[in-house]
Design an enzyme around this catalytic site. Structure first.
Site, PDB file in Angstrom:
ATOM      1  N   ASP A 182       0.843  -1.202   0.000  1.00 11.17           N
ATOM      2  CA  ASP A 182       0.000   0.000   0.000  1.00 11.17           C
ATOM      3  C   ASP A 182       0.874   1.245   0.000  1.00 11.17           C
ATOM      4  O   ASP A 182       1.357   1.686   1.039  1.00 11.17           O
ATOM      5  CB  ASP A 182      -0.920  -0.022   1.240  1.00 11.17           C
ATOM      6  CG  ASP A 182      -1.849   1.184   1.276  1.00 11.17           C
ATOM      7  OD1 ASP A 182      -1.945   1.908   0.261  1.00 11.17           O
ATOM      8  OD2 ASP A 182      -2.480   1.394   2.337  1.00 11.17           O
ATOM      9  N   LYS A 237       1.696   7.921   0.451  1.00 11.75           N
ATOM     10  CA  LYS A 237       2.095   7.966   1.849  1.00 11.75           C
ATOM     11  C   LYS A 237       3.459   8.632   1.998  1.00 11.75           C
ATOM     12  O   LYS A 237       4.229   8.702   1.038  1.00 11.75           O
ATOM     13  CB  LYS A 237       2.199   6.524   2.398  1.00 11.75           C
ATOM     14  CG  LYS A 237       0.865   5.838   2.610  1.00 11.75           C
ATOM     15  CD  LYS A 237       1.056   4.462   3.218  1.00 11.75           C
ATOM     16  CE  LYS A 237      -0.266   3.751   3.405  1.00 11.75           C
ATOM     17  NZ  LYS A 237      -1.142   4.364   4.417  1.00 11.75           N
ATOM     18  N   ASP A 239      -5.693   6.461  -0.657  1.00 12.55           N
ATOM     19  CA  ASP A 239      -5.061   5.671   0.404  1.00 12.55           C
ATOM     20  C   ASP A 239      -6.104   4.959   1.274  1.00 12.55           C
ATOM     21  O   ASP A 239      -5.750   4.090   2.073  1.00 12.55           O
ATOM     22  CB  ASP A 239      -4.172   6.583   1.264  1.00 12.55           C
ATOM     23  CG  ASP A 239      -3.179   5.810   2.108  1.00 12.55           C
ATOM     24  OD1 ASP A 239      -3.032   4.586   1.875  1.00 12.55           O
ATOM     25  OD2 ASP A 239      -2.550   6.428   2.984  1.00 12.55           O
ATOM     26  N   GLU A 289      -7.945   2.563   0.515  1.00 12.78           N
ATOM     27  CA  GLU A 289      -8.202   1.563  -0.523  1.00 12.78           C
ATOM     28  C   GLU A 289      -8.742   0.251   0.027  1.00 12.78           C
ATOM     29  O   GLU A 289      -9.391  -0.508  -0.698  1.00 12.78           O
ATOM     30  CB  GLU A 289      -6.913   1.303  -1.323  1.00 12.78           C
ATOM     31  CG  GLU A 289      -5.958   0.276  -0.723  1.00 12.78           C
ATOM     32  CD  GLU A 289      -5.386   0.659   0.642  1.00 12.78           C
ATOM     33  OE1 GLU A 289      -5.403   1.857   0.956  1.00 12.78           O
ATOM     34  OE2 GLU A 289      -4.946  -0.231   1.382  1.00 12.78           O
ATOM     35  N   ARG A 306     -11.123  -0.448   2.154  1.00  7.48           N
ATOM     36  CA  ARG A 306     -12.589  -0.518   2.111  1.00  7.48           C
ATOM     37  C   ARG A 306     -13.087  -0.670   0.669  1.00  7.48           C
ATOM     38  O   ARG A 306     -14.143  -1.241   0.439  1.00  7.48           O
ATOM     39  CB  ARG A 306     -13.183   0.725   2.794  1.00  7.48           C
ATOM     40  CG  ARG A 306     -12.835   2.019   2.120  1.00  7.48           C
ATOM     41  CD  ARG A 306     -13.039   3.219   3.028  1.00  7.48           C
ATOM     42  NE  ARG A 306     -11.917   3.427   3.951  1.00  7.48           N
ATOM     43  CZ  ARG A 306     -11.853   4.372   4.860  1.00  7.48           C
ATOM     44  NH1 ARG A 306     -12.875   5.215   5.012  1.00  7.48           N
ATOM     45  NH2 ARG A 306     -10.806   4.502   5.644  1.00  7.48           N
TER      46      ARG A 306
HETATM   47  N1  BES Z   1      -3.263   0.165   5.257  1.00  8.28           N
HETATM   48  C1  BES Z   1      -3.604   1.448   5.723  1.00  8.28           C
HETATM   49  C2  BES Z   1      -3.891   1.470   7.222  1.00  8.28           C
HETATM   50  C3  BES Z   1      -2.683   1.375   8.111  1.00  8.28           C
HETATM   51  C4  BES Z   1      -1.794   2.438   8.219  1.00  8.28           C
HETATM   52  C5  BES Z   1      -2.475   0.261   8.865  1.00  8.28           C
HETATM   53  C6  BES Z   1      -0.712   2.332   9.054  1.00  8.28           C
HETATM   54  C7  BES Z   1      -1.390   0.170   9.717  1.00  8.28           C
HETATM   55  C8  BES Z   1      -0.496   1.201   9.801  1.00  8.28           C
HETATM   56  C9  BES Z   1      -4.879   1.944   5.022  1.00  8.28           C
HETATM   57  O1  BES Z   1      -5.018   1.549   3.708  1.00  8.28           O
HETATM   58  C10 BES Z   1      -4.808   3.423   5.039  1.00  8.28           C
HETATM   59  O2  BES Z   1      -3.946   3.960   4.413  1.00  8.28           O
HETATM   60  N2  BES Z   1      -5.723   4.069   5.742  1.00  8.28           N
HETATM   61  C11 BES Z   1      -5.740   5.466   5.861  1.00  8.28           C
HETATM   62  C12 BES Z   1      -7.172   5.922   5.790  1.00  8.28           C
HETATM   63  C13 BES Z   1      -7.327   7.400   5.646  1.00  8.28           C
HETATM   64  C14 BES Z   1      -6.859   7.852   4.269  1.00  8.28           C
HETATM   65  C15 BES Z   1      -8.780   7.761   5.838  1.00  8.28           C
HETATM   66  C16 BES Z   1      -5.115   5.840   7.199  1.00  8.28           C
HETATM   67  O3  BES Z   1      -5.330   5.119   8.182  1.00  8.28           O
HETATM   68  O4  BES Z   1      -4.376   6.812   7.240  1.00  8.28           O
HETATM   69 ZN    ZN Z   2      -4.096  -0.215   3.198  1.00 12.41          ZN
HETATM   70 MN    MN Z   3      -4.036   2.871   2.369  1.00 14.80          MN
END
Ligand code: BES
Ligand code: ZN
Ligand code: MN
Length: 495
Positions: free
Chosen positions: A269, A276, A346, A348, A350
């Site tokens: 990701d 990121k 990001d 993604e 869901r």
């Molecule tokens: N895979 C990440 C969530 C994540 C981040 C898990 C860090 C463990 C450590 C997910 O896809 C993500 O990026 N989520 C975003 C959502 C936001 C854009 C609403 C997040 O948590 O920042």
């Molecule tokens: Zn993710």
């Molecule tokens: Mn993500």
């Protein structure tokens, strides 16, 4: 690691047992456990305890020789003898295994007081020992040219406890769960250039061969035909073909409704166009740990031959930026017809899960549980101790949540419940589509879960956010194998 159970009694005494090492408990008030007393015929153990060579503090150890028929006796501190807490027992097991790893002995008898842990039974103690023993020899060196030194010491363990139907079953289940966790950890730790969606699909095929599961891998063409527009939008920027994996273990009656486990399998990701930040981005190879926990749980239930119908569904792809990648503001149509405005590429997880959850409808499931490293906010809320648990507050949701909470407690792989409420759904409104893929600020784990809830109204459903529990960062970086114990125990409890 090889495990067996053996009961010792007055005929078959522990003092006469031949072994490389016998581990027995001593307490912090200088008292000896039953097995320690039985071995203390010439007073060596009580002398060692009296002298203060071992304090009885949980996890402290002292090695003696020339006691009983065994080559060595390991005294293991167990804390208070009034009541042995879970924590004391687990620390004692940790100390014991550390000592075992440094012994010249290859086999050992564990004669700790497994029946005496407060509010726990021998089955729990057996699971604790087996899982900790697996963890103590687990290595991730498959991608190193110079392998880590092979774990030395004890490889063959005899558990000194009553040999009953319950303890034998507990040992089989504990080994299956530990083997499942090992697979989940191996997959999680593999680098993303190796552990691709194709690699996960091949792992599912191998499991199917080993345990006689049905397996089906849906390719991009089939996903297009199914109109999985949301899942496919996440794959746009990636050169790796997406895979949609369906595994079936039909161990129950043919007409029984199955439990469906749905795993997030983002093998890397980057965030996509909403890219990121650099530091720590390598850890997003772990974004397939939901999928890996489904595969690990399947290994466990396959090994147990669980008499239950269980279906695993894994949506797997990479989330990459490119000239073809989905852009913030793009609107896609999900498999169930709801349109989604992708405000942040990001978010993604869901987007792939919502189509997998719609796909799950076709199985008329008794329950669907999705497992996902879904939100960083879940780490803020719960840290690394509990997985986030979400379910609707209707009867079916409450019951499912209670079952999952209980399975977590039982297996020491705990979850903590967070809300699903209409008020959070309001945060997901879009001016241009049915739903936005991110909420307005605040409660990001909850809005993510509420997003998924929109796609799960045809069956009882629960969601586990394992962002904080699936792996460890820092010096001890590595996958944990969670929540395989929780999921396996939940399924065992349903038989
Ligand atoms: N895979 C990440 C969530 C994540 C981040 C898990 C860090 C463990 C450590 C997910 O896809 C993500 O990026 N989520 C975003 C959502 C936001 C854009 C609403 C997040 O948590 O920042
Ligand atoms: Zn993710
Ligand atoms: Mn993500």
């Amino acid at each position: 690691m090889d495990f067996s159970i053996k009961a010792f009694d007055t005929k078959n005494t522990i003092a006469a047992a031949k072994s490389g090492c016998i581990a027995v408990a001593v307490f912090d008030n200088k008292k000896l456990s039953q097995a320690a007393k039985a071995l203390d015929q010439d007073g060596q153990i009580s002398a060692a305890v009296k002298s203060g060579d071992i304090t009885g503090k949980p996890g402290s150890t002292l090695l003696l020789r020339g006691v009983g028929a065994a080559a060595r006796v390991l005294l293991v501190g167990m804390g208070s003898d009034e009541s042995i807490s879970e924590k004391s027992f687990a620390s004692a097991v940790g100390g014991m295994l550390k000592a075992f790893s440094q012994l010249g002995a290859a086999d050992a008898i564990i004669a700790l007081p497994m029946e005496d842990v407060k509010e726990r039974d021998a089955a729990w103690a057996i699971r604790t020992i087996v899982c900790a023993a697996h963890e103590s020899v687990f290595r991730t060196d498959g991608q190193k040219s110079k392998k880590d030194p092979a774990p030395a010491g004890v490889r063959k363990i005899t558990l000194a406890t009553q040999s009953t139907a319950e303890t034998k079953t507990a040992l089989l289940q504990a080994q299956a769960i530990a083997n499942g966790m090992d697979l989940t950890k191996e997959l999680g730790n593999l680098s993303a250039n190796v552990c691709t969606p194709t690699y996960l699909a091949n792992t599912a095929k191998k499991l199917a061969r080993d345990y006689k599961f049905e397996v089906e891998i849906l390719e991009r063409k089939q996903l297009e035909a199914l109109k999985m527009g949301s899942f496919l939008s996440v794959t746009n920027g990636s050169e790796e073909p997406p895979k949609f994996i369906v595994l079936k273990h039909m161990g129950g009656k043919s007409k029984d409704a199955p439990v469906v486990l749905v795993g997030k399998g983002i093998t890397f990701d980057t965030g996509g166009i909403s890219i990121k930040a650099g530091p720590g981005m390598d850890e997003m190879k772990y974004d397939m740990c939901g999928a890996a926990s489904v595969l690990g749980t399947f290994r466990a239930i396959g090994e147990m031959g669980l008499k239950l119908n269980v279906i695993g569904v894994i949506a797997s792809c990479e989330n990459m930026p490119s000239g073809r990648a989905t852009k913030p503001g793009d609107i896609v149509t999900s498999m169930n017809g709801l349109t989604i405005e992708i405000l942040n590429t990001d978010a993604e997880g869901r987007l792939i899960l919502c189509d997998a959850l719609t796909y799950a409808e076709r199985f008329n499931p008794a329950a669907v549980i999705d497992i996902a490293t879904l939100t960083g906010a879940c780490i803020v809320a719960l840290g690394n101790h509990n997985s986030g648990l979400f379910a609707r507050s209707d009867d079916a949701g409450e019951q499912l949540a209670a079952e999952l909470m209980a399975a977590g407690k039982q297996s020491s792989d705990t979850a903590w419940r967070l809300p699903i409420e209409e008020a959070y759904n309001e945060q997901l409104k879009s001016n241009f589509a049915d739903l936005a893929n991110i909420g307005t600020p605040g409660g990001a784990s909850v809005t993510a879960a509420c997003f998924l809830e929109n796609f799960t109204r045809k069956y009882p459903w629960a969601h586990l956010d394992i962002a904080g529990t699936a792996w460890k960062s820092g010096g001890a970086k590595g996958a944990t194998g969670r929540p395989v114990p929780l999921l396996s125990t939940f399924l065992i409890n349903r038989t």
